[in-house]
Design an enzyme around this catalytic site. Sequence first.
Site, PDB file in Angstrom:
ATOM      1  N   PRO A 167      60.552 -60.249 -95.823  1.00 54.56           N
ATOM      2  CA  PRO A 167      60.490 -60.741 -97.209  1.00 54.56           C
ATOM      3  C   PRO A 167      59.037 -61.034 -97.598  1.00 54.56           C
ATOM      4  O   PRO A 167      58.323 -61.704 -96.867  1.00 54.56           O
ATOM      5  CB  PRO A 167      61.310 -62.034 -97.167  1.00 54.56           C
ATOM      6  CG  PRO A 167      62.103 -61.975 -95.908  1.00 54.56           C
ATOM      7  CD  PRO A 167      61.330 -61.118 -94.958  1.00 54.56           C
ATOM      8  N   GLU A 168      58.623 -60.484 -98.735  1.00 54.14           N
ATOM      9  CA  GLU A 168      57.266 -60.719 -99.220  1.00 54.14           C
ATOM     10  C   GLU A 168      57.334 -61.680-100.405  1.00 54.14           C
ATOM     11  O   GLU A 168      58.395 -62.208-100.724  1.00 54.14           O
ATOM     12  CB  GLU A 168      56.627 -59.379 -99.634  1.00 54.14           C
ATOM     13  CG  GLU A 168      56.607 -58.355 -98.494  1.00 54.14           C
ATOM     14  CD  GLU A 168      55.964 -57.029 -98.903  1.00 54.14           C
ATOM     15  OE1 GLU A 168      55.120 -57.026 -99.812  1.00 54.14           O
ATOM     16  OE2 GLU A 168      56.310 -55.999 -98.297  1.00 54.14           O
ATOM     17  N   LYS A 221      54.104 -66.261 -98.200  1.00 54.44           N
ATOM     18  CA  LYS A 221      55.460 -65.845 -97.828  1.00 54.44           C
ATOM     19  C   LYS A 221      56.257 -67.018 -97.279  1.00 54.44           C
ATOM     20  O   LYS A 221      57.305 -66.841 -96.680  1.00 54.44           O
ATOM     21  CB  LYS A 221      55.389 -64.744 -96.768  1.00 54.44           C
ATOM     22  CG  LYS A 221      54.698 -63.474 -97.219  1.00 54.44           C
ATOM     23  CD  LYS A 221      54.632 -62.485 -96.060  1.00 54.44           C
ATOM     24  CE  LYS A 221      53.730 -61.314 -96.391  1.00 54.44           C
ATOM     25  NZ  LYS A 221      53.511 -60.459 -95.207  1.00 54.44           N
ATOM     26  N   ARG A 275      66.328 -61.456 -85.958  1.00 54.01           N
ATOM     27  CA  ARG A 275      65.259 -61.170 -84.994  1.00 54.01           C
ATOM     28  C   ARG A 275      64.611 -62.416 -84.391  1.00 54.01           C
ATOM     29  O   ARG A 275      63.846 -62.313 -83.445  1.00 54.01           O
ATOM     30  CB  ARG A 275      64.186 -60.295 -85.660  1.00 54.01           C
ATOM     31  CG  ARG A 275      64.704 -58.963 -86.195  1.00 54.01           C
ATOM     32  CD  ARG A 275      64.954 -57.952 -85.105  1.00 54.01           C
ATOM     33  NE  ARG A 275      63.758 -57.659 -84.327  1.00 54.01           N
ATOM     34  CZ  ARG A 275      62.857 -56.735 -84.655  1.00 54.01           C
ATOM     35  NH1 ARG A 275      63.005 -56.027 -85.733  1.00 54.01           N
ATOM     36  NH2 ARG A 275      61.807 -56.519 -83.885  1.00 54.01           N
ATOM     37  N   ARG A 291      34.419 -58.932 -98.785  1.00 51.66           N
ATOM     38  CA  ARG A 291      35.205 -58.319 -97.719  1.00 51.66           C
ATOM     39  C   ARG A 291      34.765 -56.902 -97.385  1.00 51.66           C
ATOM     40  O   ARG A 291      34.418 -56.126 -98.253  1.00 51.66           O
ATOM     41  CB  ARG A 291      36.679 -58.294 -98.120  1.00 51.66           C
ATOM     42  CG  ARG A 291      37.285 -59.661 -98.244  1.00 51.66           C
ATOM     43  CD  ARG A 291      37.306 -60.329 -96.891  1.00 51.66           C
ATOM     44  NE  ARG A 291      38.112 -61.542 -96.926  1.00 51.66           N
ATOM     45  CZ  ARG A 291      39.115 -61.793 -96.078  1.00 51.66           C
ATOM     46  NH1 ARG A 291      39.418 -60.940 -95.137  1.00 51.66           N
ATOM     47  NH2 ARG A 291      39.787 -62.917 -96.172  1.00 51.66           N
ATOM     48  N   ARG A 295      50.533 -49.661 -89.552  1.00 52.79           N
ATOM     49  CA  ARG A 295      51.594 -49.753 -90.563  1.00 52.79           C
ATOM     50  C   ARG A 295      51.658 -48.462 -91.370  1.00 52.79           C
ATOM     51  O   ARG A 295      50.635 -47.855 -91.670  1.00 52.79           O
ATOM     52  CB  ARG A 295      51.306 -50.916 -91.538  1.00 52.79           C
ATOM     53  CG  ARG A 295      50.955 -52.234 -90.891  1.00 52.79           C
ATOM     54  CD  ARG A 295      52.126 -52.864 -90.190  1.00 52.79           C
ATOM     55  NE  ARG A 295      53.259 -53.127 -91.056  1.00 52.79           N
ATOM     56  CZ  ARG A 295      53.399 -54.234 -91.779  1.00 52.79           C
ATOM     57  NH1 ARG A 295      52.469 -55.159 -91.765  1.00 52.79           N
ATOM     58  NH2 ARG A 295      54.478 -54.405 -92.522  1.00 52.79           N
TER      59      ARG A 295
END
Length: 283
Positions: free
Chosen positions: A2-3, A57, A111, A152, A261
Site C-alpha cells: 500500500p502506497e 505510508k 507476509r 539529490r 524494481r
Amino acid sequence: MPELPEVETIAASLRRRTVGLEIAGIDLYFPGLLRGDAAELAKYRGKKITGVLRRGKMLLITCGANHHLLFHLKMTGGFQWAKKGARRDAYTRLRITFKDLERSLLFRDVRKFGFLRCLETGVPLDSAELSRIGPEPLEITKDDFSRILARRKGRLKSLLLDQTFLAGIGNIYADEILFAARVHPLTPASPLRLKQAERLRAAIREILRKAIAAGGSSIRDYQDADGMDGLFQNEHNVYGRKGEPCPRCGAKIRRLVIGGRSSFFCPRCQRIRSRRSSEGTSQ
Ligand SMILES: [Zn+2]
C-alpha cells in the site's frame, strides 16, 4: 505494498468509523508485529480514539492526547472489521475491541512485514519513524521541491522511491508519475531544469490526487478498511502493462529493472533528453 493513496484511503475510513470510540482492549496474536513492550498495549484500554492520520505510508491512530498506535502496513498489512466473537483467521495479527460496539477492528497481514509501535508523546511527528521521512508530496511547495531535487544525485525512479526524499510514493505511483511527467525513469535527478521539475511536481500531485479519489489501486489483495477495492488500477497507464500500447502514442510499453524494481515506461513518450533538446519538444 500500500502506497500513499491506499494508506490515505484506509486512514479516511478509520477516521470516519473509529474517532470517538473507546478502546475496550487490544489483543496481540503475533508478538513480532509490535516493536516494543507488549505491556504498553494495556495503557490503551479505556482511551478514546481522537484522530487518525497518514504520514508517508504510515498510519497513526491517536488515543486520548498523548498515546498513539503507529502502523506500517508494509507489503500486505490491512484492516478489516469483524463481528465481536467471530473466529479470527491465521493472518489476523491484532484485534482492537471497542466499548459498546458489536464489531472489532482486525489488523491482518499475510507476509508479516508490517509493524506497530506505541508512541507516548504530545508530538508524534517528532518520533524516530516519522521524523526521518521526507516531506509529504501533496504538501511540498514549488520552491522546496526544486531545492530538495537539486540536492539529490541518482535517477528519478530511484529517488521517487526514496522515502527520505518524499514520503509515500512506491513503485506503482512512481511509474505512473514519470509517465505523466513524460520523463524517463533513468533521468538524472540533478540537474533537472526548473520547467521539468515543475512538471514532475505537477504529475506527482495529479496522479496521487486521482488515485486517492479512486480509493487507491487494488493490485493483489489490497482492500480498504471497509473491504472495498480501489479503482485506480483501471487508470494505470504503464504500471504492469509491458507490451501493451502506450495510451498516448501507441508505442509498446517497456519494462526495465532499476534498483531491483520493475519500471514500466513508454520508450517514445519518456525519452532521456540530450542536452541539446529543448523543453517541450518531445511528445
Ligand atoms: Zn507513449
